[in-house]
Enzyme design. Structure first.
Site, PDB file in Angstrom:
ATOM      1  N   ASP A 219     -24.359   0.609  44.015  1.00  8.94           N
ATOM      2  CA  ASP A 219     -23.775   1.668  43.055  1.00  8.94           C
ATOM      3  C   ASP A 219     -24.597   1.803  41.952  1.00  8.94           C
ATOM      4  O   ASP A 219     -25.711   1.678  42.219  1.00  8.94           O
ATOM      5  CB  ASP A 219     -22.187   1.083  42.387  1.00  8.94           C
ATOM      6  CG  ASP A 219     -21.301   2.029  42.287  1.00  8.94           C
ATOM      7  OD1 ASP A 219     -21.615   2.735  41.240  1.00  8.94           O
ATOM      8  OD2 ASP A 219     -20.281   2.122  42.811  1.00  8.94           O
ATOM      9  N   HIS A 242     -26.725   4.379  42.846  1.00  7.92           N
ATOM     10  CA  HIS A 242     -25.928   5.611  42.849  1.00  7.92           C
ATOM     11  C   HIS A 242     -26.891   6.272  41.464  1.00  7.92           C
ATOM     12  O   HIS A 242     -26.168   7.414  41.123  1.00  7.92           O
ATOM     13  CB  HIS A 242     -24.406   5.516  42.396  1.00  7.92           C
ATOM     14  CG  HIS A 242     -23.770   5.323  43.636  1.00  7.92           C
ATOM     15  ND1 HIS A 242     -22.407   5.217  43.785  1.00  7.92           N
ATOM     16  CD2 HIS A 242     -24.202   5.020  44.936  1.00  7.92           C
ATOM     17  CE1 HIS A 242     -22.009   5.035  44.720  1.00  7.92           C
ATOM     18  NE2 HIS A 242     -22.875   4.651  45.577  1.00  7.92           N
TER      19      HIS A 242
END
Length: 398
Positions: A219, A242
């Site tokens: 993430d 991310h």
């Protein structure tokens, strides 16, 4: 001579009396070794009693109950060995320290003034059991490894973190916090993805530095959540993440979010979903906020889905976003010296809501390429400036 000797003896006597009246001081140093059971109580007792607490190299402490290390002052935790957080899912979901923001829980809260955590050791979240459980229960609360909360003057450096059940670091309502030379690694050993394993999330915090670190996760590498100000992120190597993300912001109705004065520079991003990112919610029932004075500089990106992205329709479908644009204002943003490759044709997408919600966005020295064909630069509802602004055919430029 006799007079001088008498004066000297008097001073010695007075100093002795004064010393006798001084309060006792904490032990200078304590060492904690494994007990064979739950080592949390012994570790907590040592940290409270001692100025320096050492977990020796080669020692693994079993952390089976939560760690409340708040309200500390002038403490040094020298982690040479390992803290291993036992994967007792029923215990932690019931007893992890709760935080209302995005409904989080954590194994460990660390707070107070003038605290140092270092030593070259490891925090092991034993996340695989959590990744497996989350695959069949997406509402499962999963603990953060380390939460620095209500703290000022904290340094965390030369530490390895691995396999957190969820975020690795949460900085909450804190000031003057430095992370240096941190290695983060969270990868599932099976098909159950290590989801939401952010490297850092900052929230309601000011003057934070995150530098010289390597992150492999699933993430955000670093995310600046609401009311994060005066932050420097530099010299990071992020894989599988991310991105370096501002937001998400404007999620909660009636709440005004602020992210201001953030610099992210000298970042290497590979095999990631995003690179330099700003994200804000839109829709009929959201909050508002401002993103101001943000610089993304000197990014080198390899196989990144969205090397440069501003998304004011985050997690909002196109129809709802058009009808109810984001209430988060984005201004004074710089994307400078960003190079590398994307995984698709669009290498930069600056998607703003109408009515002037984005302004003063400068793009300079972009050198981004697609895996095949011409790279696409897309843009909506904003006037761009800078020497790379002409790359965006759908936007006005100055």
């Amino acid at each position: 001579m006799h007079y001088l000797a008498t004066i000297s003896l008097l001073w010695v006597h007075l100093l002795a009396l004064a010393s006798a009246k001084l309060p006792s001081v904490p032990h200078a140093s304590c060492t904690v070794t494994a007990s064979g059971g739950d080592d949390s109580p012994r570790l907590l007792a040592a940290v409270r009693a001692c100025s320096e607490t050492i977990i020796p190299h080669g020692t693994t402490l079993n952390i089976a109950t939560r760690l409340d290390m708040t309200g500390l002052s002038d403490k040094h935790l020298k982690l040479e060995g390992t803290l291993s957080f036992q994967p007792n899912i029923p215990y932690w979901t019931a007893n992890g320290f709760p935080f209302t923001f995005q409904t989080q829980i954590t194994f460990w809260i660390l707070g107070g003034r003038n605290i140092r955590l270092d030593g070259g050791g490891t925090l092991d979240g034993q996340g695989q059991a959590w990744y497996n459980a989350f695959a069949s229960n997406s509402s499962l609360l999963r603990p953060i490894i380390l939460t620095v909360t209500e703290a000022e003057g904290v340094t965390v450096e030369n530490i390895q973190m691995k396999n957190s059940p969820e975020w690795h670091n949460f900085v909450n309502q804190s000031k003057d916090v430095v992370y240096n030379n941190i290695t983060i690694h969270a990868v599932s050993t099976n098909n159950n993805f290590a989801a939401n394993t952010d490297g850092w999330n900052t929230y309601r915090s000011d003057t934070i530095t995150i530098k010289n670190s390597v992150i492999v996760n699933g993430d955000d590498c670093v995310a600046f959540k609401p009311n994060s100000t005066n932050i420097l992120v530099e010299n990071l190597d992020c894989t599988g993440s991310h991105g370096i993300s501002v937001g998400s912001l404007g999620q909660f109705p009636g709440v005004f979010d602020i992210v201001r004065n953030v610099t992210a520079r000298n970042i290497h991003m590979s095999q990631a979903q995003n690179g330099a990112r700003i994200k804000a919610f839109a829709g009929p029932n959201v909050g508002s906020g401002i993103v101001q004075n943000i610089t993304f500089q000197n990014f080198v990106e390899s196989q990144v889905g969205n090397p440069v992205i501003v998304d004011q329709c985050y997690m909002t479908n196109a129809t709802a976003c058009a009808q109810f644009p984001s209430n988060t204002v984005i201004e004074d943003i710089i994307f400078d010296n960003i190079s590398g490759t994307s995984t698709g044709p669009v290498v930069a997408d600056i998607g703003c809501s109408p009515d002037g919600r984005c302004s003063s966005i400068t793009v300079t020295d972009l050198n981004l390429s697609a895996p095949s064909g011409a790279a696409q630069f897309t843009c909506q509802n904003v006037v761009l400036s800078g020497d790379s602004a002409s790359l965006f055919p759908t936007c006005s430029t100055t």
